[in-house]
Design an enzyme around this catalytic site. Sequence first.
Site, short mmCIF file in Angstrom:
data_model
loop_
_atom_site.label_atom_id
_atom_site.label_comp_id
_atom_site.label_asym_id
_atom_site.label_seq_id
_atom_site.Cartn_x
_atom_site.Cartn_y
_atom_site.Cartn_z
N LYS A 255 0.85 -1.19 0.00
CA LYS A 255 0.00 0.00 0.00
C LYS A 255 0.89 1.23 0.00
CE LYS A 255 -2.79 2.67 3.29
NZ LYS A 255 -3.33 2.71 4.68
N ASP A 260 -2.39 10.57 3.68
CA ASP A 260 -3.77 10.16 3.95
C ASP A 260 -4.43 11.14 4.89
OD1 ASP A 260 -6.14 8.81 4.22
OD2 ASP A 260 -5.37 7.34 5.65
N LYS A 267 -9.55 12.87 8.94
CA LYS A 267 -8.96 12.53 10.22
C LYS A 267 -8.91 13.77 11.13
CE LYS A 267 -5.73 9.09 8.28
NZ LYS A 267 -6.12 7.92 9.08
N ASP A 278 1.96 6.61 5.50
CA ASP A 278 0.92 5.67 5.09
C ASP A 278 1.28 4.93 3.81
OD1 ASP A 278 -1.40 4.49 5.98
OD2 ASP A 278 -2.70 5.77 4.78
N ASP A 337 -11.73 6.85 4.88
CA ASP A 337 -10.46 6.69 5.57
C ASP A 337 -10.04 5.22 5.64
OD1 ASP A 337 -8.19 7.56 6.87
OD2 ASP A 337 -9.10 7.47 8.86
N GLU A 339 -9.14 3.46 3.11
CA GLU A 339 -8.81 3.49 1.67
C GLU A 339 -7.74 2.50 1.28
OE1 GLU A 339 -5.31 4.96 3.28
OE2 GLU A 339 -7.36 5.43 3.89
N ARG A 341 -7.25 -0.63 1.90
CA ARG A 341 -7.75 -1.93 1.44
C ARG A 341 -8.32 -1.85 0.03
NH1 ARG A 341 -11.59 -2.07 6.56
NH2 ARG A 341 -9.74 -0.95 7.26
#
Length: 490
Positions: A255, A260, A267, A278, A337, A339, A341
């Site tokens: 990933k 993010d 967030k 991230d 959030d 995201e 996956r």
Amino acid sequence: MTHPLPIQFHETDLDALGSFTGRIALIAAPDEMAARSPAARRLNSLTKGALNRFLASDTWEKVKPGDAVDLGWPAGLAVEALQVVKAALRADVATARKAGAAIGKTVGKTGVLVLAGAMTRAADLSFGLAMRAYDFEPHKTSAPTARGPVTLMVKNPEGAAQAAKPMAAVAEGVFFTRDLVNEPANILTTDDFAARLAAMQELGLEVEILEEADLEALGMHALLGVGLGSETPSKVVVMQWSGGGTEKPFALVGKGVVFDTGGISIKPAGGMEDMTMDMGGAGVVAGVMRTLALRRAKANVVGLVGLVENMPDGRAQRPGDVVRSMKGDTIEVINTDAEGRLVLADVMWYTQQRFKPTGMINLATLTGAIIVALGHENTGVFSNDDGLCDAFLSACKAEGEGAWRMPMGDAYDAKLKSRIADMMNVGGRDGGAITAAQFLKRFVKDGMPWCHLDIAGTALVKSDTTLAPKGATGWGVMALDRLIRDKFEG
């Protein structure tokens, strides 16, 4: 990029001790009389007995194996400091690396002379030293921290140097990962990330960059939806190392969310600056691929990373949107959030469709829930295959990288049921790391050995670890390289 310190191996030269002006580090075995070592005898003589008095003191008794004590500027020596490191001559790997790290974090501009004598794990000592000497300084306006020469004096310098060579490749891979994870998002854009990976073609990797038009043609709408609100284009980078003949490759998938915000499900402001990390899963994949190329690994491995930025704007994906993955399944996006996956789902499916790998491991800074469960000491490991999972956990243990297997099951899977689509992208707060793994499992083909590694707690830490200063750790590069060596090169 940051490179590990160059370390030279030489035979012990006792005549050099009296005139050396940098730091001297003496490996003193706790299970033997230190005065029996020729180097220790020479240093004791030069310090007029101060070394032996220290080694007979209560302070030395309380020092733990692998730790060091700095004696300052003892009389009779011209050195900056004499460092005494407790480690048996036949120390285990972890203690040898810890001892090296104790030296590495004190290396200054004058350099260090390490007296390792007959220590059997001098190569591991040098690896720990190099790993802990890392520092990330490209954005400081002051001059970079100077590092003087490092020399290990050992009984068998040729053997130690030979054993250290593949470890140096691992250290370079770890440093590459750390640099990527430490970079701010205005520097490490998706374009910049992809360019850094493309530059590894000069090492012998085959690197291919799939742009948004390519991803659209492939049907990667789960991944593309994440980046809709960003000015930087989403990409998938494919890296191939073909060192093992004609067999199918093993696959690593990462990933790579370069920043993010959480998207529309934004967030909290506090701590959001850490979301530059991230892309940690992609960083680890890149570091492993660099290591394999540098040490000319006799294995076939593909590394694929999905590079996106999750930002809120007028085009951004909304909670309640439904996207169709490359597999063809539809996903109701409950929380923008969650995201990572979505990115992994498409890249994992593409990996299996194109390469038909012998097994697949994905890495992601995926959930805060795994930090609640395991803290910052262990990565969460989820798997559908006991053999692959056990092999990976063994590699983690051998390399000293914390990992813990987590449960999976149909009861968790049921929490992802959607009223309007094939699935939701979240399943509630309870068991959040597990439902995330259950989501990813839907994009693993039947019969495909697979592990999901949730590295949210281990990719970047707020305090020093044994082998790294606070910040990016490079967790996973060592263990995955060990897995590939043990599984495909043994």
